[in-house]
Design a protein around this motif. Structure first.
Motif, PDB file in Angstrom:
ATOM      1  N   HIS A  30       0.852  -1.190   0.000  1.00  0.00           N
ATOM      2  CA  HIS A  30       0.000   0.000   0.000  1.00  0.00           C
ATOM      3  C   HIS A  30       0.889   1.241   0.000  1.00  0.00           C
ATOM      4  CE1 HIS A  30      -3.646  -2.361   0.779  1.00  0.00           C
ATOM      5  NE2 HIS A  30      -2.794  -3.167   1.390  1.00  0.00           N
ATOM      6  N   ILE A  31       0.683   2.075  -1.019  1.00  0.00           N
ATOM      7  CA  ILE A  31       1.515   3.255  -1.234  1.00  0.00           C
ATOM      8  C   ILE A  31       0.635   4.497  -1.204  1.00  0.00           C
ATOM      9  CG2 ILE A  31       3.037   4.410  -2.890  1.00  0.00           C
ATOM     10  CD1 ILE A  31       3.583   1.540  -4.029  1.00  0.00           C
ATOM     11  N   VAL A  32       1.088   5.535  -0.492  1.00  0.00           N
ATOM     12  CA  VAL A  32       0.370   6.811  -0.433  1.00  0.00           C
ATOM     13  C   VAL A  32       1.139   7.818  -1.288  1.00  0.00           C
ATOM     14  CG1 VAL A  32      -0.387   8.700   1.053  1.00  0.00           C
ATOM     15  CG2 VAL A  32      -0.560   6.332   1.847  1.00  0.00           C
ATOM     16  N   ILE A  33       0.409   8.487  -2.177  1.00  0.00           N
ATOM     17  CA  ILE A  33       0.999   9.482  -3.064  1.00  0.00           C
ATOM     18  C   ILE A  33       0.184  10.768  -2.949  1.00  0.00           C
ATOM     19  CG2 ILE A  33       1.636  10.057  -5.433  1.00  0.00           C
ATOM     20  CD1 ILE A  33       1.630   7.059  -6.058  1.00  0.00           C
ATOM     21  N   GLY A  34       0.857  11.849  -2.646  1.00  0.00           N
ATOM     22  CA  GLY A  34       0.193  13.148  -2.573  1.00  0.00           C
ATOM     23  C   GLY A  34      -0.225  13.641  -3.944  1.00  0.00           C
ATOM     24  N   GLN A  35      -1.321  14.367  -3.983  1.00  0.00           N
ATOM     25  CA  GLN A  35      -1.892  14.882  -5.227  1.00  0.00           C
ATOM     26  C   GLN A  35      -0.897  15.758  -5.998  1.00  0.00           C
ATOM     27  OE1 GLN A  35      -5.375  17.225  -4.427  1.00  0.00           O
ATOM     28  NE2 GLN A  35      -5.842  17.589  -6.564  1.00  0.00           N
ATOM     29  N   LEU A  36       0.000  16.427  -5.295  1.00  0.00           N
ATOM     30  CA  LEU A  36       0.961  17.309  -5.952  1.00  0.00           C
ATOM     31  C   LEU A  36       2.257  16.590  -6.325  1.00  0.00           C
ATOM     32  CD1 LEU A  36       0.546  20.459  -3.676  1.00  0.00           C
ATOM     33  CD2 LEU A  36      -0.511  20.019  -5.910  1.00  0.00           C
ATOM     34  N   SER A  37       2.373  15.338  -5.938  1.00  0.00           N
ATOM     35  CA  SER A  37       3.567  14.562  -6.254  1.00  0.00           C
ATOM     36  C   SER A  37       3.638  14.304  -7.755  1.00  0.00           C
ATOM     37  CB  SER A  37       3.528  13.229  -5.506  1.00  0.00           C
ATOM     38  OG  SER A  37       4.560  12.383  -5.944  1.00  0.00           O
ATOM     39  N   SER A  38       4.848  14.224  -8.260  1.00  0.00           N
ATOM     40  CA  SER A  38       5.014  13.967  -9.690  1.00  0.00           C
ATOM     41  C   SER A  38       5.077  12.477 -10.008  1.00  0.00           C
ATOM     42  CB  SER A  38       6.286  14.658 -10.196  1.00  0.00           C
ATOM     43  OG  SER A  38       7.423  14.108  -9.548  1.00  0.00           O
ATOM     44  N   ILE A  39       4.856  11.628  -9.012  1.00  0.00           N
ATOM     45  CA  ILE A  39       4.903  10.181  -9.197  1.00  0.00           C
ATOM     46  C   ILE A  39       3.686   9.734 -10.009  1.00  0.00           C
ATOM     47  CG2 ILE A  39       4.937   7.933  -8.046  1.00  0.00           C
ATOM     48  CD1 ILE A  39       7.460   9.587  -7.526  1.00  0.00           C
ATOM     49  N   VAL A  40       3.929   8.925 -11.045  1.00  0.00           N
ATOM     50  CA  VAL A  40       2.864   8.416 -11.904  1.00  0.00           C
ATOM     51  C   VAL A  40       2.628   6.941 -11.562  1.00  0.00           C
ATOM     52  CG1 VAL A  40       2.151   7.998 -14.299  1.00  0.00           C
ATOM     53  CG2 VAL A  40       3.506  10.031 -13.728  1.00  0.00           C
ATOM     54  N   ASP A  41       1.420   6.636 -11.089  1.00  0.00           N
ATOM     55  CA  ASP A  41       1.076   5.280 -10.659  1.00  0.00           C
ATOM     56  C   ASP A  41       1.403   4.230 -11.716  1.00  0.00           C
ATOM     57  OD1 ASP A  41      -0.189   7.109  -8.972  1.00  0.00           O
ATOM     58  OD2 ASP A  41      -2.049   5.983  -8.840  1.00  0.00           O
ATOM     59  N   ASP A  42       0.990   4.471 -12.947  1.00  0.00           N
ATOM     60  CA  ASP A  42       1.194   3.502 -14.025  1.00  0.00           C
ATOM     61  C   ASP A  42       2.672   3.220 -14.266  1.00  0.00           C
ATOM     62  OD1 ASP A  42      -1.524   3.223 -14.372  1.00  0.00           O
ATOM     63  OD2 ASP A  42      -1.636   4.576 -16.093  1.00  0.00           O
ATOM     64  N   LEU A  82      -7.253  21.679  -2.428  1.00  0.00           N
ATOM     65  CA  LEU A  82      -7.292  21.930  -3.871  1.00  0.00           C
ATOM     66  C   LEU A  82      -8.189  20.879  -4.515  1.00  0.00           C
ATOM     67  CD1 LEU A  82      -3.565  22.698  -4.755  1.00  0.00           C
ATOM     68  CD2 LEU A  82      -5.424  24.305  -4.366  1.00  0.00           C
ATOM     69  N   ILE A  83      -9.065  21.312  -5.373  1.00  0.00           N
ATOM     70  CA  ILE A  83     -10.030  20.405  -5.987  1.00  0.00           C
ATOM     71  C   ILE A  83      -9.385  19.573  -7.095  1.00  0.00           C
ATOM     72  CG2 ILE A  83     -12.235  20.221  -7.208  1.00  0.00           C
ATOM     73  CD1 ILE A  83     -12.430  21.223  -4.279  1.00  0.00           C
ATOM     74  N   ARG A  84      -8.737  20.188  -8.052  1.00  0.00           N
ATOM     75  CA  ARG A  84      -8.161  19.458  -9.189  1.00  0.00           C
ATOM     76  C   ARG A  84      -6.647  19.502  -9.196  1.00  0.00           C
ATOM     77  NH1 ARG A  84     -11.096  23.047 -11.865  1.00  0.00           N
ATOM     78  NH2 ARG A  84     -13.258  22.725 -11.390  1.00  0.00           N
ATOM     79  N   GLY A  85      -6.040  19.913  -8.119  1.00  0.00           N
ATOM     80  CA  GLY A  85      -4.594  20.003  -8.076  1.00  0.00           C
ATOM     81  C   GLY A  85      -4.044  21.262  -8.716  1.00  0.00           C
ATOM     82  N   GLU A  86      -4.930  22.136  -9.178  1.00  0.00           N
ATOM     83  CA  GLU A  86      -4.507  23.392  -9.791  1.00  0.00           C
ATOM     84  C   GLU A  86      -4.358  24.443  -8.704  1.00  0.00           C
ATOM     85  OE1 GLU A  86      -7.571  24.341 -12.601  1.00  0.00           O
ATOM     86  OE2 GLU A  86      -7.380  22.410 -13.603  1.00  0.00           O
ATOM     87  N   LEU A  87      -3.253  25.175  -8.749  1.00  0.00           N
ATOM     88  CA  LEU A  87      -3.033  26.219  -7.766  1.00  0.00           C
ATOM     89  C   LEU A  87      -4.027  27.350  -7.995  1.00  0.00           C
ATOM     90  CD1 LEU A  87      -1.358  27.102  -5.394  1.00  0.00           C
ATOM     91  CD2 LEU A  87       0.242  28.154  -6.992  1.00  0.00           C
ATOM     92  N   ILE A  88      -4.758  27.674  -6.942  1.00  0.00           N
ATOM     93  CA  ILE A  88      -5.761  28.743  -7.009  1.00  0.00           C
ATOM     94  C   ILE A  88      -5.532  29.687  -5.843  1.00  0.00           C
ATOM     95  CG2 ILE A  88      -7.502  27.307  -8.165  1.00  0.00           C
ATOM     96  CD1 ILE A  88      -8.863  27.042  -5.361  1.00  0.00           C
ATOM     97  N   PRO A  89      -6.008  30.904  -5.953  1.00  0.00           N
ATOM     98  CA  PRO A  89      -5.915  31.823  -4.814  1.00  0.00           C
ATOM     99  C   PRO A  89      -6.777  31.326  -3.651  1.00  0.00           C
ATOM    100  CG  PRO A  89      -6.590  32.987  -6.815  1.00  0.00           C
ATOM    101  CD  PRO A  89      -6.609  31.531  -7.115  1.00  0.00           C
TER     102      PRO A  89
END
Length: 122
Positions: A30-42, A82-89
């Motif tokens: 079991h691996i935890v990856i943050g939404q902002l991480s550049s790690i690609v599951d595939d 963050l909803i979609r991982g996009e930086l917002i104010p």
């Protein structure tokens, strides 16, 4: 391409702990990856299938859990996800003076193993 070295580290950690626990086989990781991480599951899965062959982890199933990104506004102290991982104010005050609270994580959370059972006396 950094997923290869990351995957090699996952394998090393899993094997180390599996051996320490007397495992005959690792079944799940079991691996935890943050939404902002550049790690690609595939990509991790692709490398895993290649490098785990012939180890205690051969055939182990990888489970990926994505952790949402949370930001903290330094201007108004509001914390938001963050909803979609996009930086917002900041949704409260529109400031861009933000600090990442979570979402950059990457870690092996747990492994599941099999062990030989000691012979039972009749």
């Amino acid at each position: 391409m950094h997923e290869l070295s990351v995957t090699e580290n996952i394998l090393a950690i899993a094997e180390k702990h599996a051996r320490k626990a007397g495992a005959t086989r690792v079944t799940d990781i079991h691996i935890v990856i943050g939404q902002l991480s550049s790690i690609v599951d595939d990509s991790v899965q692709f490398y895993w299938d290649m490098i785990s062959e012939g180890t205690l982890c051969t055939g182990a199933k990888l489970h990926f859990s994505r952790k949402p990104a949370q930001m903290h506004c330094r201007a108004c102290q509001h914390t938001f996800t963050l909803i979609r991982g996009e930086l917002i104010p900041c949704p409260e005050c529109s400031s861009m003076d933000l600090r990442i609270v979570s979402g950059e994580e990457f870690f092996l959370d747990s492994i599941e193993i099999e062990r030989d059972q000691p012979d039972q006396e009749p």
